[in-house]
Write an enzyme that holds these catalytic residues in place. Structure first.
Site, PDB file in Angstrom:
ATOM      1  N   CYS A 117       0.833  -1.198   0.000  1.00  0.00           N
ATOM      2  CA  CYS A 117       0.000   0.000   0.000  1.00  0.00           C
ATOM      3  C   CYS A 117       0.873   1.255   0.000  1.00  0.00           C
ATOM      4  CB  CYS A 117      -0.912   0.006   1.228  1.00  0.00           C
ATOM      5  SG  CYS A 117      -2.233  -1.231   1.175  1.00  0.00           S
ATOM      6  N   CYS A 199      -3.705   0.225  -3.232  1.00  0.00           N
ATOM      7  CA  CYS A 199      -4.335   0.540  -1.955  1.00  0.00           C
ATOM      8  C   CYS A 199      -3.630   1.715  -1.282  1.00  0.00           C
ATOM      9  CB  CYS A 199      -4.333  -0.679  -1.027  1.00  0.00           C
ATOM     10  SG  CYS A 199      -2.707  -1.417  -0.734  1.00  0.00           S
TER      11      CYS A 199
END
Length: 298
Positions: A117, A199
């Protein structure tokens, strides 16, 4: 009725002599005309085709082994031979203009790789700089820094219904009559997967030296931005970069960036934009250390 006899006038030639001359001219010109027609036909065919990369299978296998053994040993369990076979099965023995997303789905399902992420970097019309930046910031991933992107980067490939081999000559260009080529569909599929997997905070590097930094016709504008999941991605940072010494045609205040912001906000994702992101500007200045805009950074 008088019986007149007409004789050839001065300078006239018998018809048989003229026929011989015509045959001689045709004999000389016809091969030239045929050769010209063939040349024009070949040129037209080449203009609608692009050179396929030689030894695509060997290159893909070699890159896969390099990536999984040396660059990212955490992916050592990936079976490169199986990846190669699944990759080629998507397009060999098939119409090179009629490849589908489903053809590549087995490959997408086979290769498992997670990008951390906050480390996803998209790019549009700024490939070289984006790769230079991710090459220095090793924790950042462009699509071409992933396994699937790495093995196919800058390659051109296709199949042929008449053979079970990867074509080693010419592949058709993507155009209105051939919109689903093996290469273009591959990049659409892996770009979609790359975006869906992102993400946290994601980034996109855009080219402000172009008239429009953001284009809905680009892969980022037509595929990636629309496949960011709001439940996974909360922020998109856009970096509008300008060529050193070049013309600044677009910026964070331009209409194309406003359009991008609107698209992102409608997807409930926060948007921020920065012109000439400083760390990326440093990368540009490595090649232009004496330029005034670079001297200011030092």
């Amino acid at each position: 009725m008088p019986d007149y006899e007409f004789s050839p006038a001065s300078g006239d030639r018998p018809r048989s002599w003229i026929s011989k001359q015509v045959l001689i001219v045709l004999g000389v010109c016809l091969p030239v005309i045929l050769a010209l027609a063939i040349w024009v036909g070949v040129l037209t065919w080449r203009q609608s085709s692009m050179g396929a990369t030689d030894h695509v299978s060997a290159i893909v296998l070699g890159r896969c082994l390099t990536y999984t053994r040396n660059m990212h040993p955490e992916l050592r369990n990936q079976d490169c031979k199986k990846i190669l076979n699944t990759f080629t099965s998507a397009f060999v023995s098939k119409d090179p203009c009629n490849i589908t997303k489903e053809d590549y789905q087995p490959l997408i399902d086979l290769v498992t790789q997670t990008v951390p992420c906050n480390k996803t970097l998209f790019w549009s019309r700024s490939k070289e700089l984006a790769h230079q930046y991710s090459g220095i910031q090793k924790e950042m991933f462009t699509l071409e820094d992933t396994l699937l992107g790495y093995i196919a980067d800058n390659l051109v490939w296709c199949g042929d219904p008449r053979t079970s081999e990867v074509k080693e000559e010419f592949c058709p260009y993507r155009n209105e009559n051939c919109s689903s080529t093996a290469t273009s569909v591959f990049w659409t599929v892996v770009s979609q997967k790359f975006a869906e997997s992102a993400c946290g905070t994601v980034y996109v590097m855009l080219n402000g030296s172009r008239t429009t930094a953001f284009s809905k016709a680009s892969t980022f504008g037509s595929v990636e931005v629309f496949n960011l999941h709001p439940d996974r991605v909360h922020t998109l940072h856009a970096w509008v970069m300008h060529d050193i010494g070049g013309v600044e045609r677009d910026s964070c205040l331009g209409s194309s960036i406003k359009e991008l912001k609107s698209i992102v906000n409608q997807r409930n994702i926060s948007f921020f934009c920065q012109d000439d992101y400083r760390p990326a500007r440093f990368v540009q200045c490595v090649r232009h250390p004496e330029h005034p805009s670079c001297s200011v950074l030092m």
